[in-house]
Design a protein around this motif. Structure first.
Motif, mmCIF file in Angstrom:
data_model
loop_
_atom_site.group_PDB
_atom_site.id
_atom_site.type_symbol
_atom_site.label_atom_id
_atom_site.label_comp_id
_atom_site.label_asym_id
_atom_site.label_seq_id
_atom_site.Cartn_x
_atom_site.Cartn_y
_atom_site.Cartn_z
ATOM 1 N N ALA A 97 11.645 27.159 -9.599
ATOM 2 C CA ALA A 97 12.080 25.452 -9.834
ATOM 3 C C ALA A 97 12.925 24.881 -11.661
ATOM 4 C CB ALA A 97 11.039 24.783 -9.340
ATOM 5 N N SER A 98 11.250 25.494 -12.843
ATOM 6 C CA SER A 98 11.190 25.351 -14.154
ATOM 7 C C SER A 98 13.304 26.339 -14.485
ATOM 8 C CB SER A 98 10.258 25.929 -14.517
ATOM 9 O OG SER A 98 9.315 25.772 -14.191
ATOM 10 N N LEU A 99 13.175 27.021 -14.136
ATOM 11 C CA LEU A 99 13.748 28.685 -14.199
ATOM 12 C C LEU A 99 15.108 27.890 -13.703
ATOM 13 C CD1 LEU A 99 15.293 30.913 -15.476
ATOM 14 C CD2 LEU A 99 15.094 31.815 -13.372
ATOM 15 N N GLY A 100 15.712 27.174 -12.900
ATOM 16 C CA GLY A 100 16.579 26.312 -12.058
ATOM 17 C C GLY A 100 16.656 25.142 -13.248
ATOM 18 N N SER A 101 15.674 24.507 -13.301
ATOM 19 C CA SER A 101 15.986 23.036 -14.042
ATOM 20 C C SER A 101 16.388 23.423 -15.138
ATOM 21 C CB SER A 101 14.862 22.390 -14.546
ATOM 22 O OG SER A 101 15.030 20.983 -14.438
ATOM 23 N N GLY A 102 15.791 24.824 -15.961
ATOM 24 C CA GLY A 102 16.712 25.093 -17.195
ATOM 25 C C GLY A 102 17.866 25.629 -17.386
ATOM 26 N N ILE A 103 18.791 25.895 -16.737
ATOM 27 C CA ILE A 103 19.502 26.098 -16.204
ATOM 28 C C ILE A 103 20.800 25.394 -16.479
ATOM 29 C CG2 ILE A 103 22.035 27.368 -14.938
ATOM 30 C CD1 ILE A 103 20.245 29.462 -16.690
ATOM 31 N N ARG A 104 20.169 24.337 -15.410
ATOM 32 C CA ARG A 104 20.893 22.865 -15.487
ATOM 33 C C ARG A 104 21.084 21.869 -16.534
ATOM 34 N NH1 ARG A 104 18.216 22.717 -10.408
ATOM 35 N NH2 ARG A 104 18.944 23.864 -8.753
ATOM 36 N N ALA A 105 19.921 22.070 -17.074
ATOM 37 C CA ALA A 105 20.018 21.455 -18.790
ATOM 38 C C ALA A 105 20.178 22.019 -19.660
ATOM 39 C CB ALA A 105 18.312 21.721 -19.577
ATOM 40 N N GLN A 107 23.484 23.554 -18.403
ATOM 41 C CA GLN A 107 25.162 23.089 -18.360
ATOM 42 C C GLN A 107 25.069 21.486 -17.769
ATOM 43 O OE1 GLN A 107 24.317 24.011 -13.725
ATOM 44 N NE2 GLN A 107 25.706 25.849 -13.843
ATOM 45 N N ALA A 108 24.203 21.120 -18.498
ATOM 46 C CA ALA A 108 24.487 20.149 -18.995
ATOM 47 C C ALA A 108 24.771 19.536 -20.253
ATOM 48 C CB ALA A 108 23.468 18.723 -18.541
ATOM 49 N N ASN A 109 23.998 19.967 -21.331
ATOM 50 C CA ASN A 109 24.351 20.452 -22.954
ATOM 51 C C ASN A 109 25.575 21.345 -22.785
ATOM 52 O OD1 ASN A 109 22.589 18.662 -24.576
ATOM 53 N ND2 ASN A 109 21.175 19.667 -22.197
ATOM 54 N N ASP A 110 26.337 21.958 -22.268
ATOM 55 C CA ASP A 110 27.507 22.872 -22.320
ATOM 56 C C ASP A 110 28.456 22.333 -22.080
ATOM 57 O OD1 ASP A 110 29.206 25.322 -23.493
ATOM 58 O OD2 ASP A 110 27.936 26.228 -21.869
ATOM 59 N N GLU A 111 29.022 20.987 -22.230
ATOM 60 C CA GLU A 111 30.525 20.389 -21.608
ATOM 61 C C GLU A 111 31.305 21.877 -21.087
ATOM 62 O OE1 GLU A 111 31.270 16.694 -22.490
ATOM 63 O OE2 GLU A 111 29.115 15.750 -21.251
ATOM 64 N N GLN A 112 31.818 21.953 -22.320
ATOM 65 C CA GLN A 112 33.037 23.279 -22.789
ATOM 66 C C GLN A 112 33.173 24.480 -21.538
ATOM 67 O OE1 GLN A 112 35.793 21.552 -23.652
ATOM 68 N NE2 GLN A 112 34.600 19.990 -24.070
ATOM 69 N N ARG A 113 31.585 24.774 -21.028
ATOM 70 C CA ARG A 113 31.289 25.934 -20.452
ATOM 71 C C ARG A 113 31.556 26.978 -21.403
ATOM 72 N NH1 ARG A 113 30.975 25.908 -15.180
ATOM 73 N NH2 ARG A 113 31.818 28.078 -14.981
ATOM 74 N N ALA A 114 30.657 27.235 -23.108
ATOM 75 C CA ALA A 114 31.751 28.082 -24.111
ATOM 76 C C ALA A 114 30.335 29.128 -23.911
ATOM 77 C CB ALA A 114 31.413 27.095 -25.337
ATOM 78 N N THR A 115 29.147 28.224 -23.381
ATOM 79 C CA THR A 115 27.749 29.289 -23.467
ATOM 80 C C THR A 115 28.375 30.297 -22.006
ATOM 81 O OG1 THR A 115 26.230 27.523 -23.416
ATOM 82 C CG2 THR A 115 25.539 29.737 -23.340
ATOM 83 N N PRO A 116 28.078 31.725 -22.689
ATOM 84 C CA PRO A 116 28.697 33.260 -21.364
ATOM 85 C C PRO A 116 27.322 33.593 -21.363
ATOM 86 C CG PRO A 116 28.211 34.070 -24.239
ATOM 87 C CD PRO A 116 28.234 32.490 -24.005
ATOM 88 N N ALA A 117 26.283 33.328 -21.623
ATOM 89 C CA ALA A 117 25.079 33.727 -20.638
ATOM 90 C C ALA A 117 23.597 32.852 -21.066
ATOM 91 C CB ALA A 117 24.924 35.461 -21.570
ATOM 92 N N ALA A 118 22.358 33.122 -20.432
ATOM 93 C CA ALA A 118 21.639 32.737 -20.777
ATOM 94 C C ALA A 118 20.226 33.513 -20.570
ATOM 95 C CB ALA A 118 21.171 31.762 -20.027
ATOM 96 N N ILE A 162 18.644 38.539 -19.617
ATOM 97 C CA ILE A 162 20.262 37.850 -20.102
ATOM 98 C C ILE A 162 20.946 37.372 -19.312
ATOM 99 C CG2 ILE A 162 21.371 37.713 -21.252
ATOM 100 C CD1 ILE A 162 20.441 39.087 -24.106
ATOM 101 N N TRP A 163 21.124 36.434 -18.199
ATOM 102 C CA TRP A 163 21.932 36.204 -17.496
ATOM 103 C C TRP A 163 23.375 35.850 -18.075
ATOM 104 C CZ3 TRP A 163 20.280 37.178 -12.280
ATOM 105 C CH2 TRP A 163 19.047 36.928 -11.823
ATOM 106 N N PRO A 164 24.908 36.534 -17.319
ATOM 107 C CA PRO A 164 25.733 36.137 -17.491
ATOM 108 C C PRO A 164 26.256 34.895 -16.570
ATOM 109 C CG PRO A 164 26.101 38.288 -16.553
ATOM 110 C CD PRO A 164 24.654 37.741 -16.790
ATOM 111 N N ARG A 165 26.871 33.686 -17.148
ATOM 112 C CA ARG A 165 27.334 32.934 -16.196
ATOM 113 C C ARG A 165 27.679 33.111 -15.399
ATOM 114 N NH1 ARG A 165 28.718 28.197 -19.466
ATOM 115 N NH2 ARG A 165 28.738 26.052 -18.567
ATOM 116 N N HIS A 166 28.265 33.731 -14.960
ATOM 117 C CA HIS A 166 28.720 33.979 -13.937
ATOM 118 C C HIS A 166 27.849 33.966 -12.670
ATOM 119 C CE1 HIS A 166 28.652 38.024 -14.494
ATOM 120 N NE2 HIS A 166 29.024 38.519 -12.842
ATOM 121 N N LEU A 167 26.625 34.264 -13.465
ATOM 122 C CA LEU A 167 25.787 35.117 -12.099
ATOM 123 C C LEU A 167 24.724 33.828 -11.922
ATOM 124 C CD1 LEU A 167 25.715 38.477 -13.111
ATOM 125 C CD2 LEU A 167 26.696 37.324 -10.750
ATOM 126 N N TRP A 168 24.644 32.910 -12.412
ATOM 127 C CA TRP A 168 23.654 31.407 -12.638
ATOM 128 C C TRP A 168 23.282 30.667 -11.489
ATOM 129 C CZ3 TRP A 168 24.827 28.223 -17.506
ATOM 130 C CH2 TRP A 168 24.530 29.049 -19.048
#
Length: 222
Positions: A97-105, A107-118, A162-168
């Motif tokens: 739950a914490s991990l998913g919540s972090g991913i959503r956060a 995404q909410a701070n990256d409207e341009q979808r510029a972040t390639p990975a986390a 490190i997780w690339p964005r397409h696997l989020w």
């Protein structure tokens, strides 16, 4: 490393620390020269954010969010909006739950979808150095479309990873306290032996070296 091509970093610090007996994020040890556990982690990671090695730094809080959030607010403020705390409302459901919540956060701070990975990192892997995070980033860049994980001395794979964005979406679909290890079986791996230690109980702090000033491992505060 430009901010647009650098991974974001999610620091998971939402657990209740029941076996530790108190909010371990606020625990202090001589090895950290008077800093709290979370203060010492941020002292490592925030300069990397400033240098562009990470594009964002999201600290996920849950249990004890109020005192921990108040403690780190002045540490994060100089780096805002790239560094921010996020409270997971369902932290009691486990790490997934914490991990998913972090991913959503993110995404909410990256409207341009510029972040390639986390990169997903754990607060209590206290032996890790800045060079370990940088080495993992360098290893990931050789194959940026694949998951890149830490390999512990026993051969297990885990965080930081490190997780690339397409696997989020995989991370968003985790349930209960599953964590992400089930998806790491075929990850690219980098040996990071210092990642093997995570602080679960107070006794684990005895494995830390004293600071150069010579304090003993018994110099703890909670």
């Amino acid at each position: 490393m430009s901010g647009s091509s650098a991974p974001a970093l999610i620091l998971l610090a939402a657990g209740a620390a029941r076996r530790f007996g108190s909010p371990k994020a606020l625990a202090r040890h001589a090895a950290w020269q008077g800093q709290s556990m979370i203060g010492a982690r941020l002292a490592q990671l925030l300069p990397l954010l400033q240098a562009g090695e990470f594009s964002r730094l999201c600290v996920v809080l849950g249990a004890h969010a109020e005192p921990i959030g108040a403690h780190i607010a002045p540490l994060l403020a100089p780096y805002a909006p790239k560094a921010f705390a996020h409270i997971c409302p369902h932290w009691a459901d486990g790490q997934s739950a914490s991990l998913g919540s972090g991913i959503r956060a993110l995404q909410a701070n990256d409207e341009q979808r510029a972040t390639p990975a986390a990169m997903v990192a754990l607060l209590d892997q206290v032996l890790l150095q800045a060079s370990d995070y940088l080495a993992l980033c360098a290893h990931w860049r050789h194959a940026p479309h694949a998951v890149c994980a830490s390999r512990y001395p026993d051969g297990a794979l885990g965080a930081p990873a490190i997780w690339p964005r397409h696997l989020w979406p995989q991370l968003l679909n985790l349930q209960h306290d599953q964590g992400a290890r089930a998806y790491l079986q075929h990850a690219r791996a980098l040996d990071l032996p210092r990642a093997a230690l995570d602080i679960d109980q107070r006794a684990d702090l005895l494995q830390l070296e004293p600071s150069p000033r010579g304090e003993s491992d018994a110099d703890l505060a909670y």
